[in-house]
Design a protein around this motif. Structure first.
Motif, PDB file in Angstrom:
ATOM      1  N   TYR A  80     -51.688-122.803 -29.638  1.00  0.00           N
ATOM      2  CA  TYR A  80     -51.397-121.654 -28.782  1.00  0.00           C
ATOM      3  C   TYR A  80     -52.356-120.493 -29.037  1.00  0.00           C
ATOM      4  CZ  TYR A  80     -47.251-123.363 -26.375  1.00  0.00           C
ATOM      5  OH  TYR A  80     -46.411-124.045 -25.539  1.00  0.00           O
ATOM      6  N   ALA A 110     -55.147-121.171 -26.981  1.00  0.00           N
ATOM      7  CA  ALA A 110     -54.886-120.759 -25.600  1.00  0.00           C
ATOM      8  C   ALA A 110     -55.216-119.282 -25.402  1.00  0.00           C
ATOM      9  CB  ALA A 110     -53.426-121.033 -25.237  1.00  0.00           C
ATOM     10  N   LEU A 159     -49.987-124.574 -22.385  1.00  0.00           N
ATOM     11  CA  LEU A 159     -50.543-125.412 -23.459  1.00  0.00           C
ATOM     12  C   LEU A 159     -51.181-126.672 -22.878  1.00  0.00           C
ATOM     13  CD1 LEU A 159     -50.808-125.810 -26.553  1.00  0.00           C
ATOM     14  CD2 LEU A 159     -48.597-126.978 -26.493  1.00  0.00           C
ATOM     15  N   VAL A 162     -54.860-126.263 -22.434  1.00  0.00           N
ATOM     16  CA  VAL A 162     -55.623-126.306 -23.680  1.00  0.00           C
ATOM     17  C   VAL A 162     -55.921-127.746 -24.071  1.00  0.00           C
ATOM     18  CG1 VAL A 162     -55.625-125.704 -26.135  1.00  0.00           C
ATOM     19  CG2 VAL A 162     -54.621-124.129 -24.472  1.00  0.00           C
TER      20      VAL A 162
END
Length: 305
Positions: free
Chosen positions: A279, A282, A295, A298
């Motif tokens: 995260y 991200a 997510l 990503v």
């Protein structure tokens, strides 16, 4: 709670003047549900434009949290970060300097258990009751008044505010002393972190295999792998919808709090630490204002390299 007592308590709360600080993705709907139940509301948000819908529904927009507190019997807060909680309670024009003795403050932000205890102690010294009551259920739960509400504080204060909580949620529990609501929310966020990476990897695999994502969710979402994340956020991923029901930036904050609390308890949570790093990646990609289902972007980018 005996039925007669419940009715008496609900009647006593009828017409309670509500104060609301923080009208973001979830707070706006939560306050609106209290207004629909017949309560007047004084509201404040740092970005005034975010109060427009509540104002149109009859809320009085205030210039400071202190103004909200002066005009309210029960003051709810749901803001972004612990520093924001600190500011609205202890800062200039803050709630605790303005709230009257006998009023109740309820922080519904996901925040630090230690800060919840500080608010409780400071409020108690002024004759003000305080509860920490973070929630789970995202924008859908806030809109539909089906949130899970995890509460820390004194039982008598919880029982007093319970009729108001019922305007916002379905699963409402007093978890223990001040700070216990926040500790429970950390347990929730730890579990969400694990299910989110499982949701994303599952759907990435299905996509790579050429499967229809909605059809996959129809099957696995109703079996042993079913979860709120796959059945709700998975559907959003399938539609390429990454709008926030809960911001990535706030989830990174929550995971940081959980990891700090775990360190203080000499507890290792390697799964949570790994998900937090994804995260943080991200955020580095400029995705912090997407929903937590972002997510997927990503991991999709990583697998495209």
């Amino acid at each position: 709670m005996p039925a007669a007592r419940k009715t008496s308590m609900e009647n006593k709360m009828a017409g309670t003047r509500i104060g609301w600080v923080g009208s973001g993705v979830m707070g706006k709907s939560m306050c609106a549900n209290l207004m629909k139940a017949g309560h007047t509301a004084h509201v404040y948000n740092r970005t005034r434009s975010k109060t427009a819908e509540l104002e149109a529904a009859g809320a009085v927009v205030c210039e400071t949290p202190a103004e909200v507190a002066r005009n309210s019997d029960v003051i709810f807060t749901i803001v972004g970060f612990p520093v924001d909680v600190e500011e609205v309670y202890f800062g200039k024009d803050g709630i605790l300097d303005a709230a009257a003795a006998g009023s109740v403050v309820v922080d519904m932000t996901t925040s630090e258990p230690s800060l919840a205890k500080r608010i409780y102690d400071a409020a108690s010294g002024k004759g003000i009751a305080a509860l920490d009551a973070p929630v789970s259920g995202g924008d859908i739960g806030a809109r539909d008044a089906t949130l899970a509400i995890m509460v820390g504080g004194e039982k008598k204060d919880f029982e007093k505010i319970l009729p108001l909580f019922k305007c916002m949620g379905k699963n409402i529990q007093l978890m223990g002393a001040p700070g216990a609501g926040q500790h429970t929310k950390m347990s929730n966020q730890i579990l969400i972190a694990g299910t989110m990476i499982g949701t994303v990897e599952s759907l990435l695999y299905a996509s790579k295999a050429g499967l229809d994502l909605d059809e996959v969710i129809d099957v696995i979402g109703s079996g042993a792998a079913g979860s709120w994340s796959i059945n709700n956020l998975g559907r959003r991923i399938a539609k390429n919808d990454f709008n926030p029901g809960f911001f990535i930036k706030h989830f990174v904050k929550d995971m940081g709090i959980a990891l700090a609390e775990a360190r203080a308890m000499n507890l290792a949570l390697p799964g949570l630490a790994m998900v937090q790093q994804f995260y943080i990646a991200a955020q580095a990609q400029g995705l912090e204002n997407l929903g937590t289902q972002g997510l997927y972007k990503v991991l999709a980018t990583m697998n495209a390299l």
